[in-house]
Design a protein around this motif. Sequence first.
Motif, short mmCIF file in Angstrom:
data_model
loop_
_atom_site.label_atom_id
_atom_site.label_comp_id
_atom_site.label_asym_id
_atom_site.label_seq_id
_atom_site.Cartn_x
_atom_site.Cartn_y
_atom_site.Cartn_z
N UNK A 7 -22.25 28.05 -5.53
CA UNK A 7 -22.71 27.67 -4.20
C UNK A 7 -21.58 27.85 -3.19
N UNK A 8 -21.89 28.49 -2.07
CA UNK A 8 -20.92 28.69 -1.00
C UNK A 8 -21.20 27.73 0.14
N UNK A 9 -20.14 27.07 0.64
CA UNK A 9 -20.26 26.19 1.80
C UNK A 9 -19.23 26.65 2.84
N UNK A 10 -19.69 27.09 4.00
CA UNK A 10 -18.79 27.50 5.08
C UNK A 10 -18.64 26.34 6.06
N UNK A 11 -17.41 26.05 6.46
CA UNK A 11 -17.12 24.88 7.28
C UNK A 11 -16.31 25.30 8.50
N UNK A 12 -16.82 24.97 9.69
CA UNK A 12 -16.17 25.33 10.95
C UNK A 12 -15.56 24.09 11.58
N UNK A 13 -14.28 24.16 11.91
CA UNK A 13 -13.59 22.97 12.45
C UNK A 13 -13.65 22.87 13.97
N UNK A 14 -13.97 23.99 14.67
CA UNK A 14 -13.88 23.96 16.13
C UNK A 14 -15.15 24.37 16.86
N UNK A 15 -16.24 24.51 16.12
CA UNK A 15 -17.51 24.76 16.78
C UNK A 15 -18.66 24.38 15.86
N UNK A 16 -19.81 24.20 16.45
CA UNK A 16 -21.01 23.85 15.69
C UNK A 16 -21.99 25.01 15.77
N UNK A 17 -22.31 25.58 14.61
CA UNK A 17 -23.19 26.75 14.54
C UNK A 17 -24.20 26.51 13.43
N UNK A 18 -25.49 26.71 13.70
CA UNK A 18 -26.50 26.53 12.65
C UNK A 18 -26.18 27.36 11.41
N UNK A 19 -26.38 26.75 10.24
CA UNK A 19 -26.12 27.45 9.00
C UNK A 19 -24.74 27.19 8.43
N UNK A 20 -23.89 26.52 9.23
CA UNK A 20 -22.54 26.21 8.78
C UNK A 20 -22.27 24.72 8.98
N UNK A 21 -21.44 24.15 8.12
CA UNK A 21 -21.05 22.76 8.28
C UNK A 21 -19.99 22.65 9.37
N UNK A 22 -19.89 21.50 10.00
CA UNK A 22 -18.86 21.25 11.01
C UNK A 22 -17.86 20.26 10.44
N UNK A 23 -16.57 20.46 10.79
CA UNK A 23 -15.54 19.54 10.33
C UNK A 23 -14.49 20.26 9.50
N UNK A 24 -14.09 19.61 8.41
CA UNK A 24 -13.03 20.16 7.56
C UNK A 24 -13.51 20.25 6.12
N UNK A 25 -13.09 21.31 5.44
CA UNK A 25 -13.60 21.59 4.11
C UNK A 25 -13.37 20.45 3.11
#
Length: 340
Positions: free
Chosen positions: A265-283
């Motif tokens: 399972x792949x989880x992509x995490x974005x720390x500086x923006x919120x985009x559908x399909x990706x988690x927000x915050x820190x891995x």
Amino acid sequence: MATAISVSGRRVECTDDQSMLEAFLRAGIWMPNSCNQGTCGTCKLQVVCGEVDHGGSPLDTLTAEERAAGLALACQARPLAETEVALRGEEMGRTTHVLRDLTATVVEVEEIARDTRRVLLGLEEPLAFSAGQYVELLVPGTGERRQYSLANTAEEDKVLELHVRRIPGGVASEWLFGAAAVGDRVEVRGPLGDFHVPDADEDDGEPMVLIGGGTGLAPLLGIARTALERHPDRTMVLYHGVRTAADLYDTDRLAELAATYRGFNLVTVLSRESVPGHRSGYAPDAFVDDIASARGWSGWLCGSPALVEAGVKAFKRRRMAPRLIHREKFEPADAVGAGN
């Protein structure tokens, strides 16, 4: 001129331009090693007899008290007379790959994300390594060496894949994001580092979690593909943490892994923006939210010191055994003389 050094009854010659670590690795004798810049302390060993020059060993890594007690950093020290050393709390006999110097040819330079390139280096002869290790590249025209993790599996041994992030003013960046072109020749030394998959007979197929920050994804790709090929049904979660969606890369490649291996399972995490399909915050925080207990899991971390430290805390919080936590942290290349 060469001076003899020995460990556990094995004796090698160390030339004046070599560190003890390099001499042992070139002879195929395993030594713990990670940064090879004197900053991590992984290669610290005991001088049993003889005398060494500590070279560029930093005092915050090897204190005056440790030097007086006969400790040395193998990656920085060289013998001044015939010397015997001993590893501290480590067993000899581990398998290792011989450190080699090779000439490679640039076969591809591809933009894969914002300020990130994939560089493929073709070799005239294969390089034996374990997935997760790194090589040192001699930056053309500079005399400077920079370290880059391999995204390869051990079977992909004739075309080395590097993921390179642009570092403003960086020696390697100036070349790789500037004049570097297909057909260029470059000197490569490797393999190096202890961040790699265990030997196949030591891989029990335990669940794995991998957390990479930015181009820290590179060695995790080789590790993940190797581990899944050995145990296709194993549970594995890979977290790729970046600042924005523009910094993500190889999502199609990772999606193919998910389609091939049902436990991946792949989880992509974005720390500086919120985009559908990706988690927000820190891995590391996403891992804590997702996994109630990591008892019996192995953990793999590659990225900035902050990410690695947060990841270790997250793994321990979810009861992962310390001996199963593997880490590779890096600084911007010109901050420590090396970079991933």
